[in-house]
Design an enzyme around this catalytic site. Structure first.
Site, PDB file in Angstrom:
ATOM      1  N   ASN A   1       9.432  35.081  10.077  1.00  0.00           N
ATOM      2  CA  ASN A   1      10.158  36.167   9.391  1.00  0.00           C
ATOM      3  C   ASN A   1      11.070  36.685  10.342  1.00  0.00           C
ATOM      4  O   ASN A   1      11.304  36.226  11.155  1.00  0.00           O
ATOM      5  CB  ASN A   1       8.980  37.241   9.239  1.00  0.00           C
ATOM      6  CG  ASN A   1       9.660  38.405   8.308  1.00  0.00           C
ATOM      7  OD1 ASN A   1      10.077  38.062   7.344  1.00  0.00           O
ATOM      8  ND2 ASN A   1       9.197  39.684   8.501  1.00  0.00           N
TER       9      ASN A   1
ATOM     10  N   ASP B   1      10.069  34.659   5.271  1.00  0.00           N
ATOM     11  CA  ASP B   1      10.822  33.784   4.953  1.00  0.00           C
ATOM     12  C   ASP B   1      10.251  32.415   4.706  1.00  0.00           C
ATOM     13  O   ASP B   1      10.707  31.702   3.897  1.00  0.00           O
ATOM     14  CB  ASP B   1      11.958  33.995   5.954  1.00  0.00           C
ATOM     15  CG  ASP B   1      12.913  35.148   5.749  1.00  0.00           C
ATOM     16  OD1 ASP B   1      12.418  35.885   6.463  1.00  0.00           O
ATOM     17  OD2 ASP B   1      13.817  35.000   5.114  1.00  0.00           O
TER      18      ASP B   1
END
Ligand code: MRU
Length: 361
Positions: A250, A240
């Protein structure tokens, strides 16, 4: 990718309507439902309620959302307010801010009457670029997997969360090399972790099933055992936000898999496009990590009967719950980063070999 044998993308503009069609990911894997988004409010709701999710797809949806906002009103005040509202929807995936900045910078200097159309074109360009970048991640990742997986037997891979095509516009990030391997006739099996509490692993199982790729769903807590037993050739996840030093934010649980992979000496790969790399963020400690509602742990969602989908309370509302939605995997636990430009070590120097134009940041 294919759904029920038909090619499909997660988001697609509806010609000349100023609207897009998305797959409602809150209905999966129990039902396949398409939704039309035609206003800023629709886009905000889709991102906040996680009808769309996954870092690249959140960015593309926000870009279209800003274009829809400008079709409603295109003055500076509305542009700024819509930008701020969309930017506030989810904190961790930097693709959201990256895509919004791109659209904002494209339209800010234009006369209001020209803004909506220009924003729409920019959003469409971001979506197309995402498809091409994920396709290339698949090619680069496949080369990497060939080096660590045995040629003579099936490849045993593990992933976490959903970093497949549902999390992007098409192809996916972590799953793109797996799709590329499968397309070349390589036999692959994927361990798919459930990813409590939102269960994005069920989305991964669904999309792998749609493509016909062998997979097995596991509880998150089973990953360490499988790694320690030597049942995994490589772990591959998405991201992310990747900080400038290679630290990776993440989905919660990624860090535990990275630790277990390191202990078992199994390669741990992170696949993400340029829009996920935040060169302005020095390290993982500076990444904002989303804290979500405790109700995601207190309630279970699923099929309650033949046609019914419903909720089941697991625990009383009075029980305190912490629900961090993301964690940070230190760069030292990441074997290699894979982007559309190739593979590199998870270090600032490594990232700059792929993106030398960012050396000034
Ligand atoms: O909360 P979500 O479902 O949006 O989180 C998604 C993830 O953490 C994915 O693993 C990440 O976005 C990589 S997707 C290409």
């Amino acid at each position: 990718m294919q759904v029920l044998g038909k090619p499909m993308r997660t988001i697609r503009p509806l010609t000349d309507e100023g609207a897009v069609e998305i797959i409602d990911q809150t209905a999966l894997p129990h039902a396949f439902r398409l939704l039309r988004l035609s206003s800023l409010d629709d886009a905000l709701r889709a991102i906040v309620d996680m009808q769309v999710r996954g870092a690249p797809l959140i960015g593309v949806t926000a870009a279209y959302g800003l274009a829809m906002a400008l079709a409603e009103r295109a003055d500076d005040a509305h542009l700024d307010a819509a930008h701020a509202a969309l930017a506030a929807t989810r904190p961790t995936a930097v693709n959201l801010h990256w895509a919004l900045r791109r659209v904002y910078q494209r339209v800010h200097g234009l006369a209001p009457a020209a803004r909506a159309a220009a924003a729409w074109r920019e959003a469409a360009a971001i979506a197309e670029e995402d498809v091409e970048q994920c396709r290339r991640i698949g090619e680069h990742g496949l080369r990497l997997l060939r080096a660590c997986c045995p040629p003579a037997r099936r490849w045993r891979l593990m992933t976490h969360c959903n970093a497949g095509w549902l999390a992007t516009v098409d192809h996916g990030t972590a799953l793109a090399p797996i799709y590329a391997a499968f397309a070349e006739g390589i036999e692959v099996h994927v361990w798919v972790s459930e990813t409590r509490p939102r269960n994005q692993g069920l989305l991964t199982a669904w999309e792998l099933g749609q493509q016909g790729i062998a997979h097995t769903l596991i509880a998150d807590n089973a990953a360490g055992l499988l790694l320690a037993r030597g049942e995994v050739d490589a772990v591959i996840v998405g991201a992310d936000r990747i900080a400038a030093n290679g630290d990776v934010a993440n989905k919660i649980g990624t860090y535990l898999k990275a630790l277990a992979a390191a202990a078992a000496q199994v390669p741990f790969y992170v696949a993400a496009p340029r829009s996920t790399i935040d060169f302005s963020c020095p390290d993982g400690a500076a990444i904002p990590l989303e804290e979500r509602s405790g109700d995601e742990l207190r309630w279970l969602h699923g099929r309650t009967g033949a046609d019914a989908v419903g909720c089941l309370r697991q625990i009383d509302a009075s029980v305190p719950v912490a629900n961090p939605a993301f964690d940070v995997t230190p760069a030292a636990c990441v074997s290699t980063l894979i982007s559309e430009r190739g593979c590199c070590p998870a270090t600032r120097a490594g990232l700059l070999t792929l993106y030398p134009e960012e050396a000034h940041v």
